[in-house]
Design an enzyme around this catalytic site. Structure first.
Site, PDB file in Angstrom:
ATOM      1  N   CYS A   1      -0.607   4.170   1.981  1.00 47.44           N
ATOM      2  CA  CYS A   1      -0.496   4.056   3.443  1.00 47.44           C
ATOM      3  C   CYS A   1       0.945   4.274   3.902  1.00 47.44           C
ATOM      4  CB  CYS A   1      -0.899   2.667   3.951  1.00 47.44           C
ATOM      5  SG  CYS A   1      -2.236   1.871   3.102  1.00 47.44           S
ATOM      6  N   ASP A   2       1.889   3.708   3.185  1.00 56.36           N
ATOM      7  CA  ASP A   2       3.257   3.617   3.717  1.00 56.36           C
ATOM      8  C   ASP A   2       4.280   4.492   3.009  1.00 56.36           C
ATOM      9  OD1 ASP A   2       2.338   1.604   5.429  1.00 56.36           O
ATOM     10  OD2 ASP A   2       2.664   0.059   3.919  1.00 56.36           O
TER      11      ASP A   2
ATOM     12  N   CYS B   1       0.838  -1.199   0.000  1.00 56.25           N
ATOM     13  CA  CYS B   1       0.000   0.000   0.000  1.00 56.25           C
ATOM     14  C   CYS B   1       0.873   1.250   0.000  1.00 56.25           C
ATOM     15  CB  CYS B   1      -0.940   0.000   1.198  1.00 56.25           C
ATOM     16  SG  CYS B   1      -2.030   1.444   1.206  1.00 56.25           S
TER      17      CYS B   1
END
Ligand code: NAP
Length: 324
Positions: free
Chosen positions: A141-142, A138
């Protein structure tokens, strides 16, 4: 068998938000949070910093955020079972929900089982190797994590996700390489063009990643040309799988309408499925936005729609008034 007005299956942002709203509406919801199928809390449990969830200006870790969601749903009386649902019987009402250790008769159902990002079993990417130490599924997200800053980053895939994530990562990496196994993108033309024309991205056609190596975090990848078999080692700071998601809907055994790709069909703009009394929230139906905040919003919608549906059922079963 215990009876309840509403069972919520799944416990990410969608499930917990549905539980919060259902509990506050005095529906006394029962939630199956999951266990072996994935951690209670869903995909956010495997991410680190979440910096795009509103209300947390300094960011929050995925597990912390899910703990807060869980506590808030519990505060209003949600009954939670940390176990998987193995099957449901939607052939009659009340529906039957069979967990691993217990079953319920439920007047309504909110499905919030999410989706699982697909990964490849590439040496170096596994749990205990560099998974979450430079390998993730992701980018949104990261991607902002310090380990990716100003490093060459590698995205695997050729669809819209790979394009979107590749473009997103240009904000952080020194250069982004999208490794695609074919010589043509699956992505929409507009997304593909954006990726190809961006000065900080390069598509590496006809290649796969064979191996990921490093000391504490990812440091290099071995690329293989699938046409020639030739291999080359590149410096790398991160590897991002963007090869699609699988919705967690197999346990439904096709008892409600699903798209060909397994996502639950809903009436657009609602959480309503083709089965009366069954509502869907979050990534199990949404393959476009897939964000914690959109999932939470859709959990709220599902609870409100379940509540309305349940009260309409009660009204329709009330005895007609007798006129003298
Ligand atoms: P996708 O369209 O299924 O694309 C998956 C990509 O991963 C394909 O290019 C595929 O290669 C590759 N892939 C699959 N298995 C692989 C393997 N074992 N090894 C190497 N490569 C592999 O998935 P997606 O990109 O996540 O998109 C899913 C849906 O969401 C699509 O409908 C998409 O349009 C939508 N979406 C939309 C947006 C947007 O509009 N902003 C953003 C993201 C996603 P092949 O091409 O060779 O099969």
């Amino acid at each position: 068998m215990e009876k309840t007005k509403v069972v919520i299956i799944g416990s990410g942002p969608a499930g917990y938000t549905a539980a919060l709203y259902a509990a506050r509406a005095n529906l006394e919801p029962v939630m199956f949070e999951g266990f072996f199928s994935g951690p209670a809390g869903g995909q956010l449990m495997t991410t680190t910093d979440v910096e795009n969830y509103p209300g947390f200006p300094e960011g929050v870790t995925g597990p912390e955020l899910m703990e807060l969601f869980c506590k808030q749903a519990q505060r209003f009386g949600t009954v939670m079972h940390r176990e998987d649902v193995e099957s449901v019987d939607l052939s009659k009402r009340p529906f039957i929900v069979n967990g691993k250790n217990r079953s319920y008769e439920a007047e309504s159902l909110i499905i919030a089982t999410g989706a699982t990002a697909k990964k490849l079993d590439i040496p170096g990417t596994r749990e205990g190797e560099f998974w979450q130490k430079g390998v993730t599924a992701c980018a949104v997200c990261d991607g902002a994590m310090p380990i990716f800053r100003n490093k060459p980053l590698f995205v695997i895939g050729g669809g819209d996700s790979a394009c979107e994530e590749g473009l997103f990562l240009t904000k952080y990496g020194s250069h982004v390489y999208v490794v695609h196994r074919r010589d043509e993108l699956r992505a929409s033309k507009i997304m593909g063009d954006r990726l190809i024309n961006h000065p900080s991205t390069t598509v590496i056609w006809d290649h796969v990643i064979e191996k990921v190596e490093g000391s504490k975090v990812v440091e290099k990848v071995t690329l293989k040309n699938v046409k020639t078999g030739e291999e080359a080692v590149h410096e790398a700071g991160g590897v991002f799988f963007a090869i699609g998601h699988t919705p967690n809907t197999a346990f439904l055994d096709n008892q409600i309408g699903l798209h060909d790709n397994g996502y639950i069909k809903i009436v657009p703009g609602t959480s309503i499925t083709n089965m009366e009394g069954v509502f869907a929230a979050g990534d199990c139906h949404d393959h476009v936005y897939r964000q914690a905040v959109t999932a939470a919003g859709s959990g709220c919608m599902a609870a409100l729609e379940a509540e309305r549906w349940l009260s309409a059922q009660e009204t329709s079963h009330e005895p007609e008034s007798v006129h003298s």
